[in-house]
Design an enzyme around this catalytic site. Sequence first.
Site, PDB file in Angstrom:
ATOM      1  CB  SER A  76      -0.890  -0.029   1.246  1.00 41.33           C
ATOM      2  OG  SER A  76      -1.617   1.166   1.375  1.00 41.33           O
ATOM      3  CE  LYS A 111      -4.717   0.030   0.350  1.00 41.38           C
ATOM      4  NZ  LYS A 111      -5.323  -0.781   1.442  1.00 41.38           N
ATOM      5  CE  LYS A 127      -3.943   3.751   2.326  1.00 36.62           C
ATOM      6  NZ  LYS A 127      -5.200   3.182   2.864  1.00 36.62           N
ATOM      7  CG  ASP A 163      -7.774   2.324   0.717  1.00 37.25           C
ATOM      8  OD1 ASP A 163      -8.928   2.792   0.838  1.00 37.25           O
ATOM      9  OD2 ASP A 163      -7.164   1.763   1.655  1.00 37.25           O
ATOM     10  CD  GLU A 173      -8.754  -0.932   0.726  1.00 39.70           C
ATOM     11  OE1 GLU A 173      -7.850  -1.262  -0.084  1.00 39.70           O
ATOM     12  OE2 GLU A 173      -8.584  -0.930   1.948  1.00 39.70           O
ATOM     13  CG  ASP A 193     -10.448  -0.886   5.101  1.00 38.64           C
ATOM     14  OD1 ASP A 193     -10.769  -1.326   6.208  1.00 38.64           O
ATOM     15  OD2 ASP A 193      -9.323  -0.351   4.904  1.00 38.64           O
ATOM     16  CE  LYS A 252      -7.290  -2.347   6.820  1.00 36.30           C
ATOM     17  NZ  LYS A 252      -7.406  -0.880   6.778  1.00 36.30           N
ATOM     18  N   GLY A 254      -4.138  -4.216   6.143  1.00 39.21           N
ATOM     19  CA  GLY A 254      -3.117  -3.947   7.154  1.00 39.21           C
ATOM     20  C   GLY A 254      -3.370  -2.614   7.821  1.00 39.21           C
TER      21      GLY A 254
HETATM   22  O1  OSB Z   1      -7.121   1.780   4.615  1.00 37.86           O
HETATM   23  O2  OSB Z   1      -6.018   0.010   4.326  1.00 37.86           O
HETATM   24  C1  OSB Z   1      -6.134   1.114   4.872  1.00 37.86           C
HETATM   25  C2  OSB Z   1      -3.006   1.932   6.884  1.00 37.86           C
HETATM   26  C3  OSB Z   1      -3.563   2.554   7.981  1.00 37.86           C
HETATM   27  C4  OSB Z   1      -4.912   2.737   8.027  1.00 37.86           C
HETATM   28  C5  OSB Z   1      -5.729   2.277   6.983  1.00 37.86           C
HETATM   29  C6  OSB Z   1      -5.180   1.629   5.900  1.00 37.86           C
HETATM   30  C7  OSB Z   1      -3.778   1.486   5.837  1.00 37.86           C
HETATM   31  C8  OSB Z   1      -3.074   0.890   4.710  1.00 37.86           C
HETATM   32  C9  OSB Z   1      -1.722   0.307   4.990  1.00 37.86           C
HETATM   33  O3  OSB Z   1      -3.476   0.911   3.575  1.00 37.86           O
HETATM   34  C10 OSB Z   1      -1.700  -1.166   4.926  1.00 37.86           C
HETATM   35  C11 OSB Z   1      -0.441  -1.728   5.554  1.00 37.86           C
HETATM   36  O4  OSB Z   1      -0.416  -1.989   6.786  1.00 37.86           O
HETATM   37  O5  OSB Z   1       0.530  -1.915   4.838  1.00 37.86           O
HETATM   38 MG    MG Z   2      -8.294   0.660   3.270  1.00 37.29          MG
END
Ligand code: OSB
Ligand code: MG
Length: 393
Positions: free
Chosen positions: A152, A178, A180, A205, A230, A255, A279, A307
């Site tokens: 991510s 992925k 953001k 995401d 996402e 999510d 999660k 994650g």
């Molecule tokens: O939305 O998936 C998410 C990290 C913190 C809070 C929300 C998210 C995330 C990530 C990171 O996308 C995923 C990771 O731990 O590598």
């Molecule tokens: Mg997410």
Amino acid sequence: MAVGKVPPDLGARAPAALEIEAVEVRRVRLPLQEPFETSFGSVSSRLIVLVELRSGGRSGWGEVVAGEEPRYSYETVETAGHVLRDYFAPAALAGPLATIEELAVRLSGFRGHPMARAGLELALADLLAAARGRPLSRFLGGVRERIPVGVSLGIQRDVEALLERVDRYVNLGYQRIKLKIKPGWDLAVVAAVRRRHPDIRLSVDANAAYTLADRKHLKGLDAFRLLMIEQPLGDDDLLDHAELQKELETPICLDESITGLHAARQALDLGSCRIVNMKVGRVGGYSQALAIHGLCVERKVPLWCGGMLESGIGRAHNIALASLPGFELPGDISASRRYFARDLIVPEVAVNPDGTIDVPRGPGLGFEVDRDFVAARTEAVERFVKRERTAAS
Ligand code: OSB
Ligand code: MG
């Protein structure tokens, strides 16, 4: 909170009950290798809440994935400390526990606070698996020997900085990238990554950064052959997600909205998503996670493990969970090094050149908790024993 059905392994064939002698809740600060930015903010270090359950000379470890601020969800490190101290830890100490299910039932009179709840369930699962000499993966019903993983990538200063990172993680073998996104950092950015890497598995995401008023704009993402989009809309917008999914070719993955089995079932019934991000912290622990897994398998809905910038302890739990049969898509489970210079476990989590992580075969988590490093990074510890509480350090 409703308690879902769990596989018989966690119920009927349970070992003798364990008396929990102590619950320790600690805060451990780990700096991130670089800041991680999402549509809701940026973090440069993680304040990690660890839960340790002690019984008969053994320890079980769990991690609470709440952030320091209520942005991804309403929970924080502080709220988790409060509910663990005043409600959940006393409940865990109230009598012997033989299964995860029993703990879930014992906590079911309390509303909400899934991440705090999960911290305790995770620790108990590690403890129970270790007590039976079984890998956590197999204890949960896992079948995979290695799991596919993706990465991510947070919002960057500019597209150049992002492309550099995309190249880096593609070269390391990660099976899915992925990105953001947020308003102002979306179509053009995705277009640039897609131009450079026409064939990689790519997803985005939004962490709830859009509304249904952005439907035309979001429709523009259909041009980039994304694996999924996402959580484009609000965490409580199942109906709006269903509306949006009708217009998008790209599958929506939820999510934040999937808060438990109940929400998962409603989302699938409504057509709010075609893919589910799991999660274990967000859904309140393994009891709910396994129930959602069962639902997704039954409905043939692809599932993957998300994650929360976990330390190795939470990461080890994610690896075990992602070894279950329904986890078909690469998880957001990176190598320890992607986030931390040094992790809390030995060995650290490593990603193979083919973008997989080996599921450990040793009992419990299958990694050793580095107690010296945990102690060195600990900012506060509270220790709870039956009906009394003593504050340490
Ligand atoms: O939305 O998936 C998410 C990290 C913190 C809070 C929300 C998210 C995330 C990530 C990171 O996308 C995923 C990771 O731990 O590598
Ligand atoms: Mg997410």
